[in-house]
Design a protein around this motif. Structure first.
Motif, PDB file in Angstrom:
ATOM      1  N   LEU A 101       0.835  -1.084   0.028  1.00 24.51           N
ATOM      2  CA  LEU A 101      -0.128   0.325  -0.025  1.00 24.51           C
ATOM      3  C   LEU A 101       0.772   1.191  -0.041  1.00 24.51           C
ATOM      4  CD1 LEU A 101      -2.790   1.266  -0.014  1.00 24.51           C
ATOM      5  CD2 LEU A 101      -2.970   0.912   2.597  1.00 24.51           C
ATOM      6  N   ILE A 102       2.081   1.250   0.761  1.00 25.23           N
ATOM      7  CA  ILE A 102       2.696   2.476   1.009  1.00 25.23           C
ATOM      8  C   ILE A 102       3.351   2.636  -0.807  1.00 25.23           C
ATOM      9  CG2 ILE A 102       5.133   3.122   1.616  1.00 25.23           C
ATOM     10  CD1 ILE A 102       4.243   1.615   4.427  1.00 25.23           C
ATOM     11  N   GLU A 103       3.980   1.455  -1.132  1.00 23.89           N
ATOM     12  CA  GLU A 103       4.440   1.599  -2.429  1.00 23.89           C
ATOM     13  C   GLU A 103       3.272   2.198  -3.680  1.00 23.89           C
ATOM     14  OE1 GLU A 103       7.629   1.526  -3.814  1.00 23.89           O
ATOM     15  OE2 GLU A 103       8.111   1.441  -1.563  1.00 23.89           O
ATOM     16  N   LYS A 104       2.170   1.788  -3.471  1.00 20.19           N
ATOM     17  CA  LYS A 104       1.014   2.150  -4.457  1.00 20.19           C
ATOM     18  C   LYS A 104       0.715   3.639  -4.247  1.00 20.19           C
ATOM     19  CE  LYS A 104      -3.758   2.002  -5.364  1.00 20.19           C
ATOM     20  NZ  LYS A 104      -3.972   3.337  -5.594  1.00 20.19           N
ATOM     21  N   ILE A 105       0.702   4.090  -2.846  1.00 19.14           N
ATOM     22  CA  ILE A 105       0.378   5.480  -2.828  1.00 19.14           C
ATOM     23  C   ILE A 105       1.671   6.393  -3.097  1.00 19.14           C
ATOM     24  CG2 ILE A 105       0.256   7.297  -0.545  1.00 19.14           C
ATOM     25  CD1 ILE A 105      -1.495   4.998   0.714  1.00 19.14           C
ATOM     26  N   ARG A 106       2.957   5.852  -2.869  1.00 21.46           N
ATOM     27  CA  ARG A 106       4.101   6.707  -3.466  1.00 21.46           C
ATOM     28  C   ARG A 106       4.053   6.635  -5.005  1.00 21.46           C
ATOM     29  NH1 ARG A 106       9.785   4.333  -0.549  1.00 21.46           N
ATOM     30  NH2 ARG A 106       9.846   5.906   1.226  1.00 21.46           N
ATOM     31  N   GLY A 107       3.416   5.793  -5.571  1.00 21.41           N
ATOM     32  CA  GLY A 107       3.507   5.785  -6.932  1.00 21.41           C
ATOM     33  C   GLY A 107       2.277   6.674  -7.559  1.00 21.41           C
ATOM     34  N   ASP A 108       1.204   6.959  -6.558  1.00 23.59           N
ATOM     35  CA  ASP A 108       0.030   7.632  -7.047  1.00 23.59           C
ATOM     36  C   ASP A 108       0.615   9.334  -6.798  1.00 23.59           C
ATOM     37  OD1 ASP A 108      -1.585   5.474  -7.316  1.00 23.59           O
ATOM     38  OD2 ASP A 108      -2.547   5.895  -5.457  1.00 23.59           O
ATOM     39  N   ILE A 109       1.424   9.523  -5.682  1.00 29.70           N
ATOM     40  CA  ILE A 109       1.881  10.805  -5.466  1.00 29.70           C
ATOM     41  C   ILE A 109       2.884  11.169  -6.590  1.00 29.70           C
ATOM     42  CG2 ILE A 109       3.517  11.975  -4.180  1.00 29.70           C
ATOM     43  CD1 ILE A 109       2.148  10.422  -1.630  1.00 29.70           C
ATOM     44  N   LYS A 110       3.762  10.204  -7.078  1.00 28.82           N
ATOM     45  CA  LYS A 110       4.449  10.582  -8.185  1.00 28.82           C
ATOM     46  C   LYS A 110       3.765  11.129  -9.448  1.00 28.82           C
ATOM     47  CE  LYS A 110       8.551   7.851  -6.926  1.00 28.82           C
ATOM     48  NZ  LYS A 110       9.646   7.023  -7.381  1.00 28.82           N
ATOM     49  N   VAL A 111       2.632  10.268 -10.031  1.00 27.00           N
ATOM     50  CA  VAL A 111       1.605  10.661 -10.826  1.00 27.00           C
ATOM     51  C   VAL A 111       1.042  11.863 -10.812  1.00 27.00           C
ATOM     52  CG1 VAL A 111      -0.322   9.916 -12.103  1.00 27.00           C
ATOM     53  CG2 VAL A 111       1.382   8.033 -11.497  1.00 27.00           C
ATOM     54  N   MET A 112       0.693  12.302  -9.471  1.00 33.28           N
ATOM     55  CA  MET A 112       0.016  13.421  -9.110  1.00 33.28           C
ATOM     56  C   MET A 112       0.958  14.754  -9.023  1.00 33.28           C
ATOM     57  SD  MET A 112      -2.899  12.609  -6.080  1.00 33.28           S
ATOM     58  CE  MET A 112      -1.947  11.512  -5.194  1.00 33.28           C
ATOM     59  N   GLU A 113       2.189  14.587  -8.705  1.00 33.24           N
ATOM     60  CA  GLU A 113       3.042  15.424  -8.972  1.00 33.24           C
ATOM     61  C   GLU A 113       3.546  15.956 -10.621  1.00 33.24           C
ATOM     62  OE1 GLU A 113       5.581  15.035  -4.663  1.00 33.24           O
ATOM     63  OE2 GLU A 113       6.218  13.832  -6.380  1.00 33.24           O
TER      64      GLU A 113
ATOM     65  N   LEU B 277       0.554  17.933 -11.718  1.00 34.86           N
ATOM     66  CA  LEU B 277       0.639  19.209 -11.139  1.00 34.86           C
ATOM     67  C   LEU B 277       1.659  19.766 -12.139  1.00 34.86           C
ATOM     68  CD1 LEU B 277      -0.103  21.421  -9.156  1.00 34.86           C
ATOM     69  CD2 LEU B 277       1.687  20.130  -7.495  1.00 34.86           C
ATOM     70  N   GLU B 278       2.972  19.318 -12.424  1.00 39.42           N
ATOM     71  CA  GLU B 278       3.885  20.059 -13.136  1.00 39.42           C
ATOM     72  C   GLU B 278       3.422  20.535 -14.475  1.00 39.42           C
ATOM     73  OE1 GLU B 278       6.977  21.395 -12.316  1.00 39.42           O
ATOM     74  OE2 GLU B 278       6.254  21.017 -10.267  1.00 39.42           O
ATOM     75  N   MET B 279       2.450  19.280 -14.953  1.00 37.45           N
ATOM     76  CA  MET B 279       1.981  19.802 -16.507  1.00 37.45           C
ATOM     77  C   MET B 279       1.166  20.715 -16.343  1.00 37.45           C
ATOM     78  SD  MET B 279       1.561  15.901 -18.092  1.00 37.45           S
ATOM     79  CE  MET B 279      -0.037  15.961 -18.113  1.00 37.45           C
ATOM     80  N   VAL B 280       0.277  20.986 -15.426  1.00 35.50           N
ATOM     81  CA  VAL B 280      -0.792  21.867 -15.172  1.00 35.50           C
ATOM     82  C   VAL B 280       0.075  23.391 -15.119  1.00 35.50           C
ATOM     83  CG1 VAL B 280      -2.448  22.997 -13.389  1.00 35.50           C
ATOM     84  CG2 VAL B 280      -2.675  20.542 -14.258  1.00 35.50           C
ATOM     85  N   LYS B 281       0.964  23.485 -14.008  1.00 34.99           N
ATOM     86  CA  LYS B 281       1.922  24.540 -13.987  1.00 34.99           C
ATOM     87  C   LYS B 281       2.294  25.108 -15.233  1.00 34.99           C
ATOM     88  CE  LYS B 281       3.426  24.177  -9.161  1.00 34.99           C
ATOM     89  NZ  LYS B 281       4.283  23.960  -8.232  1.00 34.99           N
ATOM     90  N   GLU B 282       2.896  24.177 -16.162  1.00 32.38           N
ATOM     91  CA  GLU B 282       3.452  24.493 -17.363  1.00 32.38           C
ATOM     92  C   GLU B 282       2.547  25.069 -18.353  1.00 32.38           C
ATOM     93  OE1 GLU B 282       5.790  21.042 -18.908  1.00 32.38           O
ATOM     94  OE2 GLU B 282       7.248  21.141 -16.972  1.00 32.38           O
ATOM     95  N   GLU B 283       1.352  24.691 -18.484  1.00 32.01           N
ATOM     96  CA  GLU B 283       0.428  25.098 -19.183  1.00 32.01           C
ATOM     97  C   GLU B 283      -0.065  26.574 -18.847  1.00 32.01           C
ATOM     98  OE1 GLU B 283      -2.755  22.150 -19.181  1.00 32.01           O
ATOM     99  OE2 GLU B 283      -1.564  20.579 -20.229  1.00 32.01           O
ATOM    100  N   GLU B 284       0.222  26.909 -17.878  1.00 33.69           N
ATOM    101  CA  GLU B 284      -0.615  28.215 -17.365  1.00 33.69           C
ATOM    102  C   GLU B 284       0.094  29.300 -17.937  1.00 33.69           C
ATOM    103  OE1 GLU B 284      -0.417  28.215 -13.063  1.00 33.69           O
ATOM    104  OE2 GLU B 284      -2.028  26.951 -13.164  1.00 33.69           O
TER     105      GLU B 284
END
Length: 95
Positions: free
Chosen positions: A73-85, A88-95
């Motif tokens: 579960l920890i590894e899954k959540i770590r992976g989810d966080i990487k995807v969300m980060e 977030l970077e893509m959204v920031k770049e689009e702004e």
């Protein structure tokens, strides 16, 4: 008014004042102790977190059977966080 009456009033005011001061000290002492307990519990939680993090990092390749589900579960959540980060970077770049 007779002097006895003034003495009784003065005595009542004095004893009431002392009782109020004592109660105020008790309330302050109680608040301080409760705050000290809260701080100690927060420190304890931080230490538990450090122990858990160190244990995870040192055993993540070969977890004990009791911890496999939690480690996964920890590894899954770590992976989810990487995807969300990354999102977030893509959204920031689009702004």
């Amino acid at each position: 008014m007779p002097k006895d009456l003034f003495d009784k009033i003065e005595q009542t005011i004095t004893s009431t004042g002392k009782a109020a001061a004592k109660k105020a000290r008790e309330v302050a002492d109680t608040a301080k102790i409760k705050n000290d307990i809260r701080v100690a519990k927060r420190e304890l939680d931080d230490l538990y977190e450090q122990v858990g993090r160190q244990y995870f990092e040192s055993h993540m390749d070969y977890p004990e059977a009791d911890y496999i589900d939690l480690f996964n579960l920890i590894e899954k959540i770590r992976g989810d966080i990487k995807v969300m980060e990354a999102d977030l970077e893509m959204v920031k770049e689009e702004e």
